[in-house]
Design an enzyme around this catalytic site. Sequence first.
Site, short mmCIF file in Angstrom:
data_model
loop_
_atom_site.label_atom_id
_atom_site.label_comp_id
_atom_site.label_asym_id
_atom_site.label_seq_id
_atom_site.Cartn_x
_atom_site.Cartn_y
_atom_site.Cartn_z
N GLU A 9 17.35 29.49 -34.52
CA GLU A 9 18.35 30.40 -33.93
C GLU A 9 19.80 29.81 -34.28
O GLU A 9 19.99 28.54 -34.49
CB GLU A 9 18.24 30.72 -32.54
CG GLU A 9 16.61 31.32 -32.16
CD GLU A 9 16.34 32.42 -32.71
OE1 GLU A 9 17.52 33.17 -33.05
OE2 GLU A 9 15.22 32.83 -32.93
N HIS A 57 19.43 35.92 -28.97
CA HIS A 57 18.68 34.98 -28.36
C HIS A 57 18.68 34.60 -27.11
O HIS A 57 18.19 34.05 -26.57
CB HIS A 57 18.50 33.82 -29.39
CG HIS A 57 19.78 33.47 -29.87
ND1 HIS A 57 20.86 32.86 -28.74
CD2 HIS A 57 20.68 33.23 -30.73
CE1 HIS A 57 21.93 32.61 -29.40
NE2 HIS A 57 22.18 32.75 -30.64
N HIS A 152 14.60 36.71 -28.99
CA HIS A 152 14.27 35.98 -30.35
C HIS A 152 14.24 34.17 -29.70
O HIS A 152 15.21 33.97 -29.00
CB HIS A 152 15.18 35.98 -31.41
CG HIS A 152 15.13 37.09 -32.02
ND1 HIS A 152 15.47 37.26 -33.47
CD2 HIS A 152 14.50 38.55 -31.59
CE1 HIS A 152 15.14 38.57 -33.74
NE2 HIS A 152 14.83 39.42 -32.83
#
Length: 239
Positions: A9, A57, A152
């Site tokens: 990420e 995220h 995510h």
Amino acid sequence: MRQIFLDTETTGLEHKLGHRIIEIAGVEMRNRRLTSRHFHSYLNPEREIDTGALSVHGISREFLLDKPRFADIAAEFLDFVRGAELVIHNAAFDVGFLNAELALLDMAPVDTVCHAICDTLRMAKELYPGKKNNLNALCERYGVDNSQRTLHGALLDAEILAEVYLAMTRGQESLIIDLGDDHSGGIEAARRTSCSSQARTQIVRRASPDELVEHEQVLAAVEQASKGQCLWLHTGTGR
């Protein structure tokens, strides 16, 4: 065969604009079986996080302030992936960020350390041209549970990717040809073009005594039904 399923990420979409990795994870698989080994770390990027990336995220700048920097975990990470095949969904993105981080430390690109890099997004596009091939779409296509993926996350996404990869490549192990599935024959070709890897040792599984008996019975039935025209029996290729 040792594989590492990898995900990252980041603070944004472009490492060329100075964006950094904020989470990195890899899960290990040996001979198509997940092991208990994994690598996972949140990272302090020493910069702000784009609003768009945060919405994907959910990792905030404040959460990362006390986390290690990439330089602190680089050696451990490289030791973990060394000699393995990296399997990544949209490999160009993650590898680009990894190499940018390594370049800041005057270290060699990650592909000089690992055995090969396999891009499952490229595999999926070759198997399902014109269809959605993001991780959620592949989970739905292959029946992989992604119900926990509300945001995510590198570790969860790496674990999900491993399950998706096993489903995508399962046709390589099966001797049963599903005539209704026009994609089964393309799996190995997609893998060859999406993964740069060296030749691997082939595992030969011998038939058991019971399986040999069943095999002879099937050949005998074919011989009877074809009135003595069973080629496997007469050419010796059936045994």
